[in-house]
Design a protein around this motif. Structure first.
Motif, PDB file in Angstrom:
ATOM      1  N   ALA A 162       0.834  -1.207   0.000  1.00  0.00           N
ATOM      2  CA  ALA A 162       0.000   0.000   0.000  1.00  0.00           C
ATOM      3  C   ALA A 162       0.865   1.252   0.000  1.00  0.00           C
ATOM      4  O   ALA A 162       0.549   2.242  -0.685  1.00  0.00           O
ATOM      5  N   SER A 163       1.962   1.226   0.745  1.00  0.00           N
ATOM      6  CA  SER A 163       2.873   2.380   0.776  1.00  0.00           C
ATOM      7  C   SER A 163       3.511   2.610  -0.586  1.00  0.00           C
ATOM      8  O   SER A 163       3.659   3.749  -1.031  1.00  0.00           O
ATOM      9  N   LYS A 164       3.884   1.525  -1.251  1.00  0.00           N
ATOM     10  CA  LYS A 164       4.462   1.651  -2.599  1.00  0.00           C
ATOM     11  C   LYS A 164       3.428   2.210  -3.579  1.00  0.00           C
ATOM     12  O   LYS A 164       3.739   3.081  -4.397  1.00  0.00           O
ATOM     13  N   ARG A 165       2.210   1.705  -3.485  1.00  0.00           N
ATOM     14  CA  ARG A 165       1.174   2.075  -4.463  1.00  0.00           C
ATOM     15  C   ARG A 165       0.693   3.503  -4.272  1.00  0.00           C
ATOM     16  O   ARG A 165       0.390   4.214  -5.239  1.00  0.00           O
ATOM     17  N   TYR A 166       0.601   3.948  -3.000  1.00  0.00           N
ATOM     18  CA  TYR A 166       0.024   5.277  -2.730  1.00  0.00           C
ATOM     19  C   TYR A 166       1.068   6.322  -2.337  1.00  0.00           C
ATOM     20  O   TYR A 166       0.729   7.492  -2.167  1.00  0.00           O
ATOM     21  N   GLY A 167       2.295   5.897  -2.150  1.00  0.00           N
ATOM     22  CA  GLY A 167       3.392   6.843  -1.991  1.00  0.00           C
ATOM     23  C   GLY A 167       3.543   7.496  -0.636  1.00  0.00           C
ATOM     24  O   GLY A 167       4.346   8.427  -0.492  1.00  0.00           O
ATOM     25  N   PHE A 168       2.813   7.033   0.382  1.00  0.00           N
ATOM     26  CA  PHE A 168       2.968   7.665   1.701  1.00  0.00           C
ATOM     27  C   PHE A 168       4.216   7.121   2.415  1.00  0.00           C
ATOM     28  O   PHE A 168       4.686   6.008   2.147  1.00  0.00           O
ATOM     29  N   LYS A 169       4.748   7.933   3.328  1.00  0.00           N
ATOM     30  CA  LYS A 169       5.917   7.525   4.108  1.00  0.00           C
ATOM     31  C   LYS A 169       5.493   6.505   5.173  1.00  0.00           C
ATOM     32  O   LYS A 169       4.520   6.721   5.894  1.00  0.00           O
ATOM     33  N   LEU A 170       6.253   5.425   5.262  1.00  0.00           N
ATOM     34  CA  LEU A 170       5.944   4.344   6.189  1.00  0.00           C
ATOM     35  C   LEU A 170       7.189   3.992   6.992  1.00  0.00           C
ATOM     36  O   LEU A 170       8.259   3.764   6.423  1.00  0.00           O
ATOM     37  N   LYS A 171       7.043   3.953   8.316  1.00  0.00           N
ATOM     38  CA  LYS A 171       8.130   3.523   9.188  1.00  0.00           C
ATOM     39  C   LYS A 171       7.706   2.242   9.897  1.00  0.00           C
ATOM     40  O   LYS A 171       6.648   2.198  10.538  1.00  0.00           O
ATOM     41  N   LEU A 172       8.544   1.199   9.769  1.00  0.00           N
ATOM     42  CA  LEU A 172       8.256  -0.114  10.340  1.00  0.00           C
ATOM     43  C   LEU A 172       9.223  -0.381  11.483  1.00  0.00           C
ATOM     44  O   LEU A 172      10.442  -0.293  11.318  1.00  0.00           O
ATOM     45  N   ALA A 173       8.674  -0.718  12.644  1.00  0.00           N
ATOM     46  CA  ALA A 173       9.513  -1.007  13.801  1.00  0.00           C
ATOM     47  C   ALA A 173       9.045  -2.299  14.461  1.00  0.00           C
ATOM     48  O   ALA A 173       7.860  -2.633  14.424  1.00  0.00           O
ATOM     49  N   GLY A 174      10.004  -3.008  15.048  1.00  0.00           N
ATOM     50  CA  GLY A 174       9.639  -4.218  15.766  1.00  0.00           C
ATOM     51  C   GLY A 174      10.604  -5.357  15.519  1.00  0.00           C
ATOM     52  O   GLY A 174      11.613  -5.229  14.817  1.00  0.00           O
ATOM     53  N   HIS A 175      10.253  -6.490  16.089  1.00  0.00           N
ATOM     54  CA  HIS A 175      11.105  -7.668  16.079  1.00  0.00           C
ATOM     55  C   HIS A 175      10.852  -8.517  14.845  1.00  0.00           C
ATOM     56  O   HIS A 175       9.730  -8.604  14.360  1.00  0.00           O
ATOM     57  N   VAL A 176      11.902  -9.132  14.329  1.00  0.00           N
ATOM     58  CA  VAL A 176      11.781 -10.219  13.350  1.00  0.00           C
ATOM     59  C   VAL A 176      12.526 -11.417  13.924  1.00  0.00           C
ATOM     60  O   VAL A 176      13.469 -11.272  14.699  1.00  0.00           O
ATOM     61  N   PHE A 177      12.103 -12.614  13.530  1.00  0.00           N
ATOM     62  CA  PHE A 177      12.571 -13.834  14.182  1.00  0.00           C
ATOM     63  C   PHE A 177      14.071 -14.076  13.979  1.00  0.00           C
ATOM     64  O   PHE A 177      14.775 -14.482  14.889  1.00  0.00           O
ATOM     65  N   GLY A 178      14.559 -13.860  12.768  1.00  0.00           N
ATOM     66  CA  GLY A 178      15.967 -14.153  12.495  1.00  0.00           C
ATOM     67  C   GLY A 178      16.458 -13.423  11.260  1.00  0.00           C
ATOM     68  O   GLY A 178      15.764 -12.583  10.679  1.00  0.00           O
ATOM     69  N   GLU A 179      17.680 -13.752  10.849  1.00  0.00           N
ATOM     70  CA  GLU A 179      18.311 -13.064   9.724  1.00  0.00           C
ATOM     71  C   GLU A 179      17.546 -13.301   8.427  1.00  0.00           C
ATOM     72  O   GLU A 179      17.424 -12.397   7.599  1.00  0.00           O
ATOM     73  N   LYS A 180      17.040 -14.514   8.214  1.00  0.00           N
ATOM     74  CA  LYS A 180      16.282 -14.795   6.998  1.00  0.00           C
ATOM     75  C   LYS A 180      15.052 -13.900   6.925  1.00  0.00           C
ATOM     76  O   LYS A 180      14.734 -13.323   5.877  1.00  0.00           O
ATOM     77  N   GLU A 181      14.332 -13.783   8.057  1.00  0.00           N
ATOM     78  CA  GLU A 181      13.120 -12.961   8.088  1.00  0.00           C
ATOM     79  C   GLU A 181      13.454 -11.486   7.867  1.00  0.00           C
ATOM     80  O   GLU A 181      12.699 -10.756   7.214  1.00  0.00           O
TER      81      GLU A 181
END
Length: 309
Positions: A162-181
């Motif tokens: 949705a951010s790519k399609r509509y061009g709004f700024k998006l900040k993602l924060a939080g945990h991911v399980f490992g390096e692959k993720e």
């Protein structure tokens, strides 16, 4: 959070370590947060020592109530060791004096699927755990999302699209399980300069982002409450929220609801919140008055005392 709140009301609360030798008969109530393994043995054993068992089942449904009722009522046999955590709840349900639910949806599942009478169910919403924000300054035009980013139910891939399609700024924060993720997440972001992956945050940095973000988006496919969104709302963020499940109950129409399976609905909802606003500062005032720790813990205390007299 509830321990601290009840202690401020003058109650004595112990967080239990089951490896320790504890005399459960000394307690006015034993509160269990569970919807998993060992609930059958735990409640059966405790009920011999203390009859005042309170259970908060934590049901975040991903199937219909009819399917859940079948799983609870019929799917298993403790005698044949063929049980599961659904049927385990059914076998001990009459040994629980009070059921605590976080939403009307959860109340329905407890009432209908487990056949618990309404007078043995009390709704105690969750309170936000962050300090009151006070007066919020000028907001910045970006959307924030905080979660376990690689969890499928958080629906981060559609939020990124949705951010790519509509061009709004998006900040993602939080945990991911490992390096692959982590690499998978960065691959989803690609070379989009309007999307920023922040990783895990300190508490101070998280509160700073709540203060500065104009919008917080939680387009989950499955969610019980959505605590990060509630915290963000208390810090003046407009909320774009999944229309599935219980989280919308907490906002009384003051959040923009979207179909989480629709990239366009997610994008248009966030665009609307960024460009036109929706319900702030009324939402901040509503959340602060309804879901502050003092009010919720007072409600919790009264519910337990009135049901265990």
């Amino acid at each position: 959070m509830w321990k601290e709140g009840l202690e401020k009301l003058g109650e004595k609360v112990t967080l239990v370590n089951l490896w320790e030798n504890i005399d459960f008969s000394n307690y006015d109530a034993v509160v269990i947060f569970a919807m998993g393994a060992n609930i059958y043995k735990l409640v059966n054993n405790l009920s011999r020592i203390n009859k005042n068992i309170v259970l908060a089942p934590i049901i975040d449904p991903d199937r219909s109530d009819k399917v859940y009722k079948f799983l609870f009522k019929y799917y298993g046999s403790t005698k044949l060791a063929l049980s599961n955590h659904f049927h385990d709840m059914w076998t001990i349900k009459d040994k629980v004096k009070l059921w605590l639910v976080r939403s009307e949806q959860e109340r329905h599942y407890v009432n209908y699927c487990l056949e618990i009478p309404q007078d043995r169910i009390a709704k105690v919403p969750l309170n936000y755990r962050v300090p009151n924000a006070g007066i919020i300054g000028k907001k910045e035009d970006f959307c924030l999302h905080v979660s376990r980013l690689d969890a499928p139910n958080k629906n981060v891939h559609r939020l990124i699209e949705a951010s790519k399609r509509y061009g709004f700024k998006l900040k993602l924060a939080g945990h991911v399980f490992g390096e692959k993720e982590r690499k998978d997440l960065l691959k989803l972001i690609g070379n989009s300069t309007n999307i920023e992956y922040l990783g895990e945050l300190s508490e101070k940095r998280l509160l700073e982002l709540y203060c500065s973000a104009k919008v917080f988006a939680l387009p989950s496919l499955r969610e019980g409450v959505g605590m990060a969104a509630l915290e963000a709302a208390a810090y003046g963020c407009e909320i774009v929220l999944t229309n599935i499940g219980a989280p919308k109950e907490y906002y009384d129409g003051k959040a923009i609801l979207v179909n989480p399976y629709s990239v366009d609905e997610i994008g248009k909802g966030i665009e609307k919140a960024l460009n036109k606003g929706f319900s702030q500062p009324e939402l901040k005032e509503f959340v602060e008055s309804r879901y502050n720790p003092e009010s919720i813990c007072s409600l919790l205390n009264n519910c337990i005392k009135s049901h265990l007299k």
